[in-house]
Scaffold this active site. Sequence first.
Site, PDB file in Angstrom:
ATOM      1  N   SER A 219       0.885  -1.304   0.123  1.00  0.00           N
ATOM      2  CA  SER A 219       0.149  -0.150  -0.079  1.00  0.00           C
ATOM      3  C   SER A 219       0.907   1.265  -0.133  1.00  0.00           C
ATOM      4  O   SER A 219       1.586   1.422   0.989  1.00  0.00           O
ATOM      5  CB  SER A 219      -0.747   0.161   1.132  1.00  0.00           C
ATOM      6  N   SER A 220       0.905   1.865  -1.099  1.00  0.00           N
ATOM      7  CA  SER A 220       1.813   3.104  -1.266  1.00  0.00           C
ATOM      8  C   SER A 220       1.856   4.127  -0.379  1.00  0.00           C
ATOM      9  O   SER A 220       0.693   4.452   0.511  1.00  0.00           O
ATOM     10  CB  SER A 220       1.585   3.652  -2.430  1.00  0.00           C
TER      11      SER A 220
END
Length: 379
Positions: A65-66
């Site tokens: 998840s950036s």
Amino acid sequence: MDFAKQREAMVAQLRKRQDVSEAVAAAMLAVPRHLFVPDVAPEDAYRDEPIVTKLDAQGRPISSSSQPAIMATMLDQLAVEPGHRVLEIGAGTGYNAALLAHLTGPEGRVVSVDIDEDIVTRARAHLSGAGLPQVEVVCRDGACGHPERAPYDRLIATVGVWDLAPAWLEQLSADGRLVVPLDLRGVQVSAAMERAGDHWASRSVAPCGFMRMRGPFAGTEVVTVLRQDPHVALALPEPREVGDVLSALEAAPTEITVKMEEAASPFAVVMGLSLWLALHEPRWCAVTGKLSGRGYGATAGIVEGDSIALLFMEGALVARGHGAGGAKLAAELAAHVKAWDEAGRPEAGGLRIEAHQGPVSGRPLVIAKRHTTLVLDYG
């Protein structure tokens, strides 16, 4: 725990450090990130940090998840409007697709594709749990896009891409926009691009760093683990022969302090100089890991044969050369720093990028890819 307050604090922190549009802020306030990373403590889900969610057989991160900061930047670059049809390359946890669904509204459509079936399955489950089952998540190589739902108004990649896939350009509408973490000889920038006559041109560029695309459309970057414990790795923009770099790094260095008239933030120096080296120095490299007891970090430099020179910020900027040719490489690295400084310390935000089909001549900065030729110019 009051998750709404956690989201409010995260968005407030982002807006102190960067411009975030009202639409993107509203999406981040509405979508509960903790539902997309159920194996992480909820309070950690709202830190401005990336969260690794999958490793490969060698222990290297391949899905995450950036970081919310770069997600906000890229979503604002994308300029999604209600009713838009959006294609996402790289499903990850499904969180970014959920933000896109909020931005497109009930009249829009979001399709997310990923090469790994397990990632697709989890993203679908997360989206359903968040009340967004209408987001379509498809298992396929992202380089193929998803022609069944084309044309799209917007396309975004949440994985580092080496080239613009022909399928993406074909599946975008005539006035469509794409935002991708584009590789420029080993350095990534988030480029928002639109059609400009017979080529594509950037509308905005920002620094970024993403896990690279896998599969047949993977790029040329080579990462070699020089030592496992403590970890040290060498990254090159394309395959080439180097010598015993680890032995060189363990030898006493030659140091050159590079003086600049005005101080610059370490982040600006690292990002600006890495891009400068990538575009001007064919021998450039990046090294990550624990070096000579200085802790874990990442830096850029020049490697040739058994010798290497690297940049370090230690109050002043230092070019440190190792190996038989280390002194020479350190002097050349210091010269690059001075050239960058004299050019006004250009950064990614001042870069203009054009993507042409076919060769381009007569331009100073040109990078030939498989399907496009990139022409670069500092504004």
